[in-house]
Write a protein that holds these residues in place. Structure first.
Motif, PDB file in Angstrom:
ATOM      1  N   LYS A 302      67.160  18.564 -19.014  1.00  0.00           N
ATOM      2  CA  LYS A 302      67.961  19.118 -17.900  1.00  0.00           C
ATOM      3  C   LYS A 302      69.299  19.693 -18.398  1.00  0.00           C
ATOM      4  N   ILE A 303      69.205  20.461 -19.476  1.00  0.00           N
ATOM      5  CA  ILE A 303      70.403  21.115 -20.032  1.00  0.00           C
ATOM      6  C   ILE A 303      70.311  22.605 -19.689  1.00  0.00           C
ATOM      7  N   HIS A 304      71.442  23.170 -19.240  1.00  0.00           N
ATOM      8  CA  HIS A 304      71.513  24.590 -18.898  1.00  0.00           C
ATOM      9  C   HIS A 304      71.733  25.358 -20.205  1.00  0.00           C
ATOM     10  N   ALA A 305      70.857  26.336 -20.507  1.00  0.00           N
ATOM     11  CA  ALA A 305      71.017  27.094 -21.769  1.00  0.00           C
ATOM     12  C   ALA A 305      70.880  28.594 -21.485  1.00  0.00           C
ATOM     13  N   PRO A 306      71.857  29.169 -20.765  1.00  0.00           N
ATOM     14  CA  PRO A 306      71.689  30.554 -20.289  1.00  0.00           C
ATOM     15  C   PRO A 306      71.663  31.602 -21.398  1.00  0.00           C
ATOM     16  N   ILE A 307      72.397  31.382 -22.457  1.00  0.00           N
ATOM     17  CA  ILE A 307      72.423  32.406 -23.526  1.00  0.00           C
ATOM     18  C   ILE A 307      71.080  32.443 -24.256  1.00  0.00           C
ATOM     19  N   ILE A 308      70.548  31.262 -24.524  1.00  0.00           N
ATOM     20  CA  ILE A 308      69.243  31.192 -25.191  1.00  0.00           C
ATOM     21  C   ILE A 308      68.163  31.809 -24.283  1.00  0.00           C
ATOM     22  N   ALA A 309      68.246  31.518 -22.979  1.00  0.00           N
ATOM     23  CA  ALA A 309      67.253  32.066 -22.033  1.00  0.00           C
ATOM     24  C   ALA A 309      67.323  33.595 -22.008  1.00  0.00           C
ATOM     25  N   TYR A 310      68.538  34.118 -22.029  1.00  0.00           N
ATOM     26  CA  TYR A 310      68.767  35.573 -21.968  1.00  0.00           C
ATOM     27  C   TYR A 310      68.194  36.257 -23.216  1.00  0.00           C
ATOM     28  N   LEU A 311      68.503  35.673 -24.383  1.00  0.00           N
ATOM     29  CA  LEU A 311      67.991  36.251 -25.639  1.00  0.00           C
ATOM     30  C   LEU A 311      66.474  36.154 -25.710  1.00  0.00           C
ATOM     31  N   HIS A 312      65.946  35.013 -25.272  1.00  0.00           N
ATOM     32  CA  HIS A 312      64.502  34.782 -25.274  1.00  0.00           C
ATOM     33  C   HIS A 312      63.796  35.880 -24.472  1.00  0.00           C
ATOM     34  N   ASP A 313      64.347  36.160 -23.261  1.00  0.00           N
ATOM     35  CA  ASP A 313      63.708  37.168 -22.409  1.00  0.00           C
ATOM     36  C   ASP A 313      63.815  38.565 -23.016  1.00  0.00           C
ATOM     37  N   ALA A 314      64.924  38.830 -23.704  1.00  0.00           N
ATOM     38  CA  ALA A 314      65.075  40.157 -24.345  1.00  0.00           C
ATOM     39  C   ALA A 314      63.980  40.355 -25.396  1.00  0.00           C
ATOM     40  N   ILE A 315      63.715  39.314 -26.186  1.00  0.00           N
ATOM     41  CA  ILE A 315      62.681  39.434 -27.238  1.00  0.00           C
ATOM     42  C   ILE A 315      61.287  39.510 -26.598  1.00  0.00           C
ATOM     43  N   LYS A 316      61.045  38.655 -25.584  1.00  0.00           N
ATOM     44  CA  LYS A 316      59.728  38.684 -24.934  1.00  0.00           C
ATOM     45  C   LYS A 316      59.488  40.059 -24.285  1.00  0.00           C
ATOM     46  N   GLY A 317      60.551  40.620 -23.716  1.00  0.00           N
ATOM     47  CA  GLY A 317      60.438  41.951 -23.103  1.00  0.00           C
ATOM     48  C   GLY A 317      60.029  42.986 -24.136  1.00  0.00           C
ATOM     49  N   LYS A 318      60.608  42.913 -25.307  1.00  0.00           N
ATOM     50  CA  LYS A 318      60.251  43.860 -26.379  1.00  0.00           C
ATOM     51  C   LYS A 318      58.786  43.672 -26.771  1.00  0.00           C
ATOM     52  N   GLU A 319      58.347  42.416 -26.827  1.00  0.00           N
ATOM     53  CA  GLU A 319      56.937  42.165 -27.191  1.00  0.00           C
ATOM     54  C   GLU A 319      55.990  42.824 -26.173  1.00  0.00           C
ATOM     55  N   VAL A 320      56.393  42.769 -24.880  1.00  0.00           N
ATOM     56  CA  VAL A 320      55.579  43.426 -23.848  1.00  0.00           C
ATOM     57  C   VAL A 320      55.506  44.922 -24.142  1.00  0.00           C
ATOM     58  N   GLU A 321      56.665  45.524 -24.479  1.00  0.00           N
ATOM     59  CA  GLU A 321      56.687  46.962 -24.817  1.00  0.00           C
ATOM     60  C   GLU A 321      55.729  47.266 -25.965  1.00  0.00           C
ATOM     61  N   PHE A 322      55.748  46.388 -27.011  1.00  0.00           N
ATOM     62  CA  PHE A 322      54.876  46.637 -28.174  1.00  0.00           C
ATOM     63  C   PHE A 322      53.411  46.597 -27.748  1.00  0.00           C
ATOM     64  N   ARG A 323      53.080  45.600 -26.891  1.00  0.00           N
ATOM     65  CA  ARG A 323      51.673  45.466 -26.467  1.00  0.00           C
ATOM     66  C   ARG A 323      51.251  46.675 -25.642  1.00  0.00           C
ATOM     67  N   GLU A 324      52.157  47.135 -24.768  1.00  0.00           N
ATOM     68  CA  GLU A 324      51.822  48.301 -23.941  1.00  0.00           C
ATOM     69  C   GLU A 324      51.603  49.519 -24.827  1.00  0.00           C
ATOM     70  N   GLY A 325      52.403  49.626 -25.894  1.00  0.00           N
ATOM     71  CA  GLY A 325      52.254  50.720 -26.867  1.00  0.00           C
ATOM     72  C   GLY A 325      50.879  50.697 -27.487  1.00  0.00           C
ATOM     73  N   GLU A 326      50.391  49.479 -27.783  1.00  0.00           N
ATOM     74  CA  GLU A 326      49.057  49.328 -28.405  1.00  0.00           C
ATOM     75  C   GLU A 326      47.971  49.867 -27.489  1.00  0.00           C
ATOM     76  N   VAL A 327      48.082  49.486 -26.176  1.00  0.00           N
ATOM     77  CA  VAL A 327      47.066  49.906 -25.205  1.00  0.00           C
ATOM     78  C   VAL A 327      47.024  51.431 -25.113  1.00  0.00           C
ATOM     79  N   GLU A 328      48.215  52.034 -25.103  1.00  0.00           N
ATOM     80  CA  GLU A 328      48.282  53.488 -24.957  1.00  0.00           C
ATOM     81  C   GLU A 328      47.697  54.222 -26.160  1.00  0.00           C
ATOM     82  N   SER A 329      47.914  53.655 -27.387  1.00  0.00           N
ATOM     83  CA  SER A 329      47.539  54.421 -28.579  1.00  0.00           C
ATOM     84  C   SER A 329      46.030  54.391 -28.825  1.00  0.00           C
TER      85      SER A 329
END
Ligand SMILES: NC(=O)C1=CN([C@@H]2O[C@H](COP(=O)(O)OP(=O)(O)OC[C@H]3O[C@@H](n4cnc5c(N)ncnc54)[C@H](OP(=O)(O)O)[C@@H]3O)[C@@H](O)[C@H]2O)C=CC1
Ligand SMILES: CC(C)(CO)C(=O)C(=O)O
Length: 329
Positions: A302-329
């Motif tokens: 039950k520890i609040h970790a907003p900076i880690i959560a924010y960075l985590h989502d930024a990286i996961k978001g990029k991974e989604v972009e990479f996967r979408e790129g794969e589907v398109e190519s």
């Protein structure tokens, strides 16, 4: 480059330790190259059949300080052949070393179920700590974890570059009959020192904090490790990630840990972190095992970790972009 011939085997007595390394990427190939100097009973298990054939035909090549060494006495097999138990001469495996990326461990452990009874000990070498959450499901009597401080890069299916000499530090999670300790203690590998540590949690925590501080920021900002120290704004960002990671892991000696993070950044200042390299190649990263693990720990405590959560989502978001790129190519 100079071809410096083959590595000779040092005999260690009548019975050779039987090693199997699962995963023939940068670390699997590097470790095989050095362990093969001390045993002629090593099997490198590849993901793809073609890689096993390539190494059988051409030999495993280790490149270090501009010398190429053709390593002797490394047998190869595809993992599928090993797991189907086609290798009749492997009745038992003394030390199995898992050298895949953290997100590949789950599949390996599932595949291993058929031969677990033949394995005396298992050593995990992943960055992050996601793999430790799967240990409850392992029935192998001896389990250990390690931290690789070397730099390695596979350039083709049979060649690995040793790009930075460091250490392999390892520790028991469950000591069993101490098969790994018995196997590793007589090894004398100048370019590949192996050190046993007492406690596995602090060993993995310190590397986890380094990877949490360095990898996501270098990938998102597209900078080498050293720039996190040189640019005062990036340093400030890194120190905020550091504070949160220490809170989540309840790190006691924070000053010492911060020095360690800065020291690793300094020593690897001209390196691109593994996450930046994954971004450049649009590959899945090890974020789930680094920041994802920290977020799961934070939620449990039950520890609040907003900076880690924010960075985590930024990286996961990029991974989604990479996967979408794969589907398109
Ligand atoms: N490289 C480095 O310098 C360092 C790496 N590490 C850590 O070591 C770990 C391994 O990294 P690294 O060697 O670089 O990674 P690589 O991607 O180079 O190697 C992973 C290997 O595992 C294989 N593999 C994937 N899935 C499976 C499977 N289901 N069964 C068997 N093999 C499989 C891959 O196959 P394929 O050949 O098909 O890709 C590949 O050969 C990571 O956690 C990393 O963070 C730590 C410090 C330094
Ligand atoms: C230590 C460090 C940060 C070196 O680049 C690393 O482990 C990585 O890149 O994954």
């Amino acid at each position: 480059m100079e071809e410096c011939g083959t590595i000779f085997i040092k005999k260690q007595g009548a019975r050779q330790v039987k090693y199997v390394i699962i995963g023939s990427g940068s670390i699997g190939m590097l470790l095989s190259s050095y362990l093969a100097q001390q045993t002629n009973s090593l099997l490198l298990a590849t993901h793809r059949n073609i890689q096993a054939n390539q190494i059988e035909q051409k030999g495993l090549h280790l490149v270090h300080t501009d010398k190429i060494t053709k390593v002797q006495h490394v047998r190869t097999s595809s993992c599928s052949a090993l797991l189907k138990n086609n290798l009749t001469d492997i009745e038992t495996i003394d030390v199995m070393i898992i050298a895949v990326k953290s997100h590949q461990v789950k599949q390996v452990l599932e595949d291993l179920k058929g031969i677990e009874h033949k394995v005396a000990s298992i050593l995990f070498l992943q960055n992050g700590m996601g793999h430790t959450e799967m240990f409850h499901d392992i029935s192998i009597p001896e389990v250990a974890v390690g931290v690789v401080e070397h730099g390695a890069m596979r350039t083709n299916d049979w060649t690995v570059y040793h790009t930075g000499v460091g250490r392999l530090r390892w520790s028991y999670v469950q000591a069993g009959k101490k098969v790994i300790e018995t196997a590793f203690s007589p090894l004398r590998l100048n370019e590949f020192p192996i050190l046993q540590e007492k406690n596995w949690i602090p060993l993995l925590h310190s590397k986890l904090i380094v990877n949490a501080c360095v990898n996501p920021l270098t990938a998102l900002l597209m900078v080498k490790n050293g720039q996190l120290l040189e640019n005062k704004y990036y340093l400030n960002m890194m120190s905020q990630v550091f504070d949160e990671a220490c809170t989540v892991l309840e790190t006691s000696e924070k000053d010492q840990m911060w020095e360690y993070v800065r020291d690793v950044c300094q020593k690897t200042s001209s390196n691109s972190s593994s996450m930046l390299l994954d971004f450049e190649k649009k590959r899945k990263t090890e974020i789930d095992s680094i920041l994802g693990y920290l977020l799961r720990q934070a939620a449990n405590k039950k520890i609040h970790a907003p900076i880690i959560a924010y960075l985590h989502d930024a990286i996961k978001g990029k991974e989604v972009e990479f996967r979408e790129g794969e589907v398109e190519s």
